[in-house]
Design a protein around this motif. Structure first.
Motif, mmCIF file in Angstrom:
data_model
loop_
_atom_site.group_PDB
_atom_site.id
_atom_site.type_symbol
_atom_site.label_atom_id
_atom_site.label_comp_id
_atom_site.label_asym_id
_atom_site.label_seq_id
_atom_site.Cartn_x
_atom_site.Cartn_y
_atom_site.Cartn_z
ATOM 1 N N HIS A 85 0.596 -1.213 0.055
ATOM 2 C CA HIS A 85 0.241 0.254 -0.193
ATOM 3 C C HIS A 85 0.516 1.454 -0.001
ATOM 4 C CE1 HIS A 85 -3.724 -2.264 1.140
ATOM 5 N NE2 HIS A 85 -3.132 -3.038 2.189
ATOM 6 N N TYR A 86 2.060 1.313 -0.361
ATOM 7 C CA TYR A 86 2.954 1.857 0.053
ATOM 8 C C TYR A 86 2.422 3.469 -1.239
ATOM 9 C CZ TYR A 86 5.243 0.591 -4.758
ATOM 10 O OH TYR A 86 4.934 0.020 -6.021
ATOM 11 N N GLN A 87 1.566 2.935 -2.477
ATOM 12 C CA GLN A 87 0.391 4.227 -3.256
ATOM 13 C C GLN A 87 -0.351 4.663 -2.491
ATOM 14 O OE1 GLN A 87 0.520 0.985 -3.722
ATOM 15 N NE2 GLN A 87 1.711 0.263 -5.645
ATOM 16 N N GLU A 88 -0.304 4.773 -1.348
ATOM 17 C CA GLU A 88 -1.468 5.140 -1.051
ATOM 18 C C GLU A 88 -0.790 6.071 0.746
ATOM 19 O OE1 GLU A 88 -3.845 1.756 0.652
ATOM 20 O OE2 GLU A 88 -4.120 0.943 -0.992
ATOM 21 N N LYS A 89 -1.795 6.968 0.964
ATOM 22 C CA LYS A 89 -1.712 7.755 1.797
ATOM 23 C C LYS A 89 -1.425 6.592 2.722
ATOM 24 C CE LYS A 89 -2.699 11.701 5.108
ATOM 25 N NZ LYS A 89 -3.696 12.496 5.108
ATOM 26 N N ILE A 90 -0.473 6.563 4.134
ATOM 27 C CA ILE A 90 -1.063 5.325 5.124
ATOM 28 C C ILE A 90 -0.436 6.729 6.490
ATOM 29 C CG2 ILE A 90 0.766 4.025 6.433
ATOM 30 C CD1 ILE A 90 1.966 3.130 3.383
ATOM 31 N N ARG A 107 8.960 3.979 -1.228
ATOM 32 C CA ARG A 107 8.921 4.891 -1.976
ATOM 33 C C ARG A 107 9.722 5.318 -3.193
ATOM 34 N NH1 ARG A 107 4.541 7.579 2.037
ATOM 35 N NH2 ARG A 107 2.910 6.665 1.485
ATOM 36 N N ASP A 150 2.769 10.751 -7.999
ATOM 37 C CA ASP A 150 1.357 10.278 -7.576
ATOM 38 C C ASP A 150 1.343 8.515 -7.111
ATOM 39 O OD1 ASP A 150 0.374 12.822 -7.368
ATOM 40 O OD2 ASP A 150 -0.370 12.436 -9.263
ATOM 41 N N GLY A 181 3.671 7.457 -3.721
ATOM 42 C CA GLY A 181 2.349 7.903 -2.517
ATOM 43 C C GLY A 181 3.147 9.357 -2.295
#
Length: 284
Positions: free
Chosen positions: A180-185, A221, A241, A244
Motif C-alpha cells: 500500500h505504499y502508493q496510498e496515504k499510510i 517509495r 503520485d 505515494g
C-alpha cells in the motif's frame, strides 16, 4: 559468494536485513563496536539488521560466503511456518549481546560439508530469474537445523514469545507497506491493525530492520520511484503520485537526499546506459 583478496576492507556500514557469513577457507574478521570477531574455516555467524560492522582480512586471502536475508522471503509465510531460522535471524536482534559482540558458530567437519552444499543451493536459488521463495526458506531452515545452531528449550520459549509479541506485527506492517505504499499510510491505522502501542512498535521495528518505520516507508517509495523513472517515460509528477508522495517537489527532495542526485539526472544516466548497451549489441 564473495572472495576477499589481501587486506581488502569494507567501510563500516549496516543493512536493514540480516546477513549470513560463512568462512569456507582462509581467515577474515568482522569488527562490531570496536570488537574484532575472527572467522576461520568452518565459522558461521548472522549479523542482525541495523548492526554497524566492518569486514576485512589479514591473510593472503579469505574464501567467504555471504548472503543477504531480505524480509521478502518471510512475508508470504504464515507466522508459525518458519520455525528454525527465525530464532536466529529475528530473535537475535532482541538479545543484549547482539550489539556488543557477534556470536560465531564453529561447525564440525560433517556440518561444514553439509552447509557448503546448502549455501551453494541458496546462491543458485537467489540468482535464478524466477526466485523460488519456498525453496529458499526450506534451505535456510535446513541450515539452522545444524546441531551447532540448535537452540535450547529455554531459548526456544523466549523466541516464541518474542515472535508473537514483537516480530510478527512488524513483519505484517512491512507487508502492508509493500502492498500500500502508493496510498496515504497513517501510523495510527497500522497500530490499530496489529494491536501494538506506539513505543513498542517503533522500538521493535528499529531493532528488526535497523531503521525507523518512516525511513522504511520512504525508502520503499523511493525504490518504486527509481524503477519507474529508469524504465518508463512517465512524467515526474505522475511518478510521484504513483509512489505515494504528496507532490513532485517532495519526491525530488527525498530522492536527492537518499541518492545524492536529482531524479532527472538519474533518468538521463539510465537513458545513456541503454543507448550504449544498444550500440554494443548492434556492433556484435
Amino acid at each position: 559468494m564473495e572472495h576477499y583478496p589481501y587486506k581488502t576492507i569494507n567501510a563500516e556500514h549496516f543493512h536493514d536485513f540480516p546477513q549470513l557469513w560463512y568462512c569456507i577457507d582462509g581467515e577474515f574478521s568482522i569488527s562490531i563496536n570496536n570488537e574484532i570477531c575472527k572467522f576461520t574455516k568452518g565459522s558461521l555467524a548472522i549479523i542482525p539488521a541495523g548492526v554497524a560492522h566492518t569486514v576485512h582480512t589479514k591473510e593472503t586471502y579469505a574464501h567467504v560466503f555471504s548472503a543477504d536475508i531480505t524480509y521478502d522471503i518471510f512475508l508470504e509465510t504464515e507466522p508459525d511456518e518458519y520455525l528454525n531460522a527465525k530464532n536466529h535471524l529475528f530473535v537475535y536482534a532482541f538479545t543484549q549481546k547482539s550489539n556488543d559482540k557477534l556470536r560465531i558458530f564453529s561447525l564440525n567437519k560433517a556440518s561444514q560439508m553439509l552447509i557448503q552444499n546448502l549455501l551453494s543451493q541458496l546462491a543458485v536459488l537467489s540468482t535464478t530469474y524466477n526466485v523460488d521463495i519456498t525453496a529458499i526458506r526450506k534451505t535456510l531452515d535446513d541450515i539452522f537445523l545444524l546441531p551447532e545452531l540448535t537452540s535450547t528449550g529455554k531459548e526456544l520459549a523466549k523466541a516464541e514469545h518474542l515472535w508473537h509479541a514483537k516480530i510478527t506485527p512488524v513483519l505484517s506492517a512491512i507487508k502492508y507497506v509493500n502492498e500500500h505504499y502508493q496510498e496515504k499510510i497513517l501510523i495510527d491505522d497500522i497500530l490499530k491493525m496489529f494491536a501494538m502501542g506506539h513505543t513498542g512498535f517503533f522500538a521493535s521495528f528499529k531493532k528488526i530492520l535497523g531503521i525507523t518505520f518512516n525511513s522504511y516507508l520512504q525508502i520503499r517509495r523511493l525504490h518504486a520511484c527509481h524503477s519507474l523513472m529508469v524504465r518508463t517515460t512517465f512524467s515526474m509528477s505522475y511518478i510521484s503520485d504513483m509512489c505515494g508522495f504528496s507532490n513532485q517537489s517532495h519526491m525530488e527532495r527525498a530522492y536527492k537526499k537518499h541518492s545524492g542526485t536529482l531524479p532527472k539526472r538519474a533518468r538521463e544516466g539510465a537513458r545513456e546506459w541503454w543507448i550504449a548497451m544498444n550500440a554494443i549489441s548492434k556492433e556484435n
